[in-house]
Design a protein around this motif. Structure first.
Motif, short mmCIF file in Angstrom:
data_model
loop_
_atom_site.label_atom_id
_atom_site.label_comp_id
_atom_site.label_asym_id
_atom_site.label_seq_id
_atom_site.Cartn_x
_atom_site.Cartn_y
_atom_site.Cartn_z
N ASP A 299 0.86 -1.19 0.00
CA ASP A 299 0.00 0.00 0.00
C ASP A 299 0.89 1.24 0.00
OD1 ASP A 299 -1.88 1.93 0.26
OD2 ASP A 299 -2.60 1.32 2.25
N ARG A 300 0.84 2.00 -1.10
CA ARG A 300 1.70 3.18 -1.23
C ARG A 300 1.10 4.41 -0.57
NH1 ARG A 300 5.87 2.01 -4.58
NH2 ARG A 300 5.62 0.20 -5.92
N HIS A 301 -0.06 4.26 0.03
CA HIS A 301 -0.67 5.38 0.74
C HIS A 301 0.04 5.58 2.07
CE1 HIS A 301 -3.62 8.00 2.57
NE2 HIS A 301 -3.77 7.15 3.56
N ILE A 302 0.39 6.83 2.37
CA ILE A 302 1.05 7.15 3.63
C ILE A 302 -0.02 7.68 4.59
CG2 ILE A 302 2.81 8.54 4.77
CD1 ILE A 302 4.26 8.72 2.09
N PRO A 303 -0.37 6.91 5.64
CA PRO A 303 -1.44 7.34 6.55
C PRO A 303 -1.03 8.57 7.35
CG PRO A 303 -0.36 5.36 7.36
CD PRO A 303 0.20 5.61 6.00
N TRP A 304 -2.03 9.30 7.82
CA TRP A 304 -1.78 10.53 8.58
C TRP A 304 -1.02 10.23 9.86
CZ3 TRP A 304 -3.61 10.83 13.54
CH2 TRP A 304 -4.62 9.94 13.90
N LEU A 305 -1.21 9.03 10.41
CA LEU A 305 -0.55 8.69 11.66
C LEU A 305 0.97 8.65 11.48
CD1 LEU A 305 -1.68 8.04 14.49
CD2 LEU A 305 -1.23 5.63 14.00
N THR A 306 1.41 8.29 10.29
CA THR A 306 2.85 8.25 10.02
C THR A 306 3.46 9.65 10.13
OG1 THR A 306 2.66 6.31 8.58
CG2 THR A 306 4.61 7.72 8.27
N TRP A 307 2.73 10.64 9.63
CA TRP A 307 3.24 12.01 9.73
C TRP A 307 3.26 12.49 11.17
CZ3 TRP A 307 5.74 13.07 5.64
CH2 TRP A 307 5.31 12.63 4.39
N VAL A 308 2.30 12.05 11.97
CA VAL A 308 2.31 12.40 13.39
C VAL A 308 3.51 11.77 14.08
CG1 VAL A 308 1.04 12.30 15.57
CG2 VAL A 308 -0.20 12.62 13.43
N GLU A 309 3.84 10.54 13.71
CA GLU A 309 5.02 9.87 14.26
C GLU A 309 6.29 10.62 13.89
OE1 GLU A 309 3.22 5.30 14.27
OE2 GLU A 309 4.26 6.09 12.52
N PHE B 28 6.42 13.85 13.32
CA PHE B 28 6.40 15.05 14.14
C PHE B 28 6.88 14.76 15.55
CE2 PHE B 28 4.05 17.43 17.39
CZ PHE B 28 4.52 18.71 17.14
N LEU B 29 6.44 13.64 16.13
CA LEU B 29 6.86 13.27 17.48
C LEU B 29 8.35 13.01 17.55
CD1 LEU B 29 3.94 11.00 18.73
CD2 LEU B 29 4.53 13.29 19.49
N CYS B 30 8.91 12.48 16.48
CA CYS B 30 10.37 12.30 16.43
C CYS B 30 11.07 13.65 16.59
CB CYS B 30 10.77 11.63 15.12
SG CYS B 30 12.56 11.47 14.89
N LEU B 31 10.59 14.66 15.87
CA LEU B 31 11.17 16.00 15.98
C LEU B 31 10.89 16.61 17.35
CD1 LEU B 31 10.22 17.43 12.45
CD2 LEU B 31 12.43 16.52 13.19
#
Length: 215
Positions: A158-168, A170-173
């Motif tokens: 699945d090449r879709h990047i879920p919104w939760l991945t972007w939150v993860e 952000f949390l890394c930063l």
């Protein structure tokens, strides 16, 4: 797979916890054991909450010296890492071909990645508690034999990047900033935690993007 496990555990807690706790035929020890077993997946909620609050805690600790005694007493909770380490090492030492020196780096790496997956697992647990029905998505089977073959073009990808991945991401930063800020003001107590959080969330974010993009 982690999502299914943790959501299923939360759903079992909703379904059975009240019955088990109210069964007077069961001994107190059995009910306590059942409580912790059924509620075990909730740990991911508290991992996320405690992790996010670590930055405000640094600010409070550095600006409110009157609260120093609370932080000193709270340091006792770090013993949980030792207890957890003993638990995993007991199983690890029975594995053929594994040496203690491997455990020394595998254990913190395991904890770090578990922290990195905590947001994903927390969402599963909350949906389970809320009774939200979600599709059963089976674990991808790539049919790769002997390390040969190509997984990038399988139908499961699945090449879709879920919104939760972007939150993860952000949390890394967020935790990277918390780590740098703590070092800058001389608060070293949270440094090991933030190192693990940065590593864990970066690892999950990086591989999520890598796999979604098929690279």
């Amino acid at each position: 797979q982690q999502y299914r496990w943790n959501k299923g555990a939360a759903e079992c807690a909703v379904k059975h916890l009240g019955t088990v706790m109210g069964d007077k035929k069961l001994s107190p020890a059995t009910r306590i054991h059942a409580f912790f077993h059924l509620m075990n997946s909730s740990i991911f909620i508290w991992i996320v909450v405690c992790a996010v609050l670590s930055l405000p805690l640094i600010v409070i600790k550095s600006n409110q010296p009157d609260y120093a005694s609370f932080f000193h007493v709270g340091g006792i909770l770090l013993l949980s890492f030792v207890i957890l380490g003993f638990y995993y090492y007991t199983a690890f030492k029975t594995t053929d071909g594994k040496k203690t020196k491997d455990f020394i780096w595998l254990y913190p790496a395991f904890l770090s990645v578990s922290m990195g997956m905590s947001l994903h697992n927390m969402r599963a647990v909350l949906l389970g508690y809320a009774g939200k029905k979600t599709p059963f998505i089976r674990t991808p089977k790539w049919n790769l034999i002997g390390g040969k073959g190509e997984w990038k073009h399988k139908v499961y990808l699945d090449r879709h990047i879920p919104w939760l991945t972007w939150v993860e991401g952000f949390l890394c930063l967020y935790f990277l900033f918390a780590m740098v800020y703590g070092i800058a003001i001389g608060e070293w107590g949270f440094l090991p935690l933030h190192l693990m959080l940065v590593f864990g969330f970066f690892t999950v974010f990086f591989y999520s993007l890598k796999h979604a993009l098929g690279r």
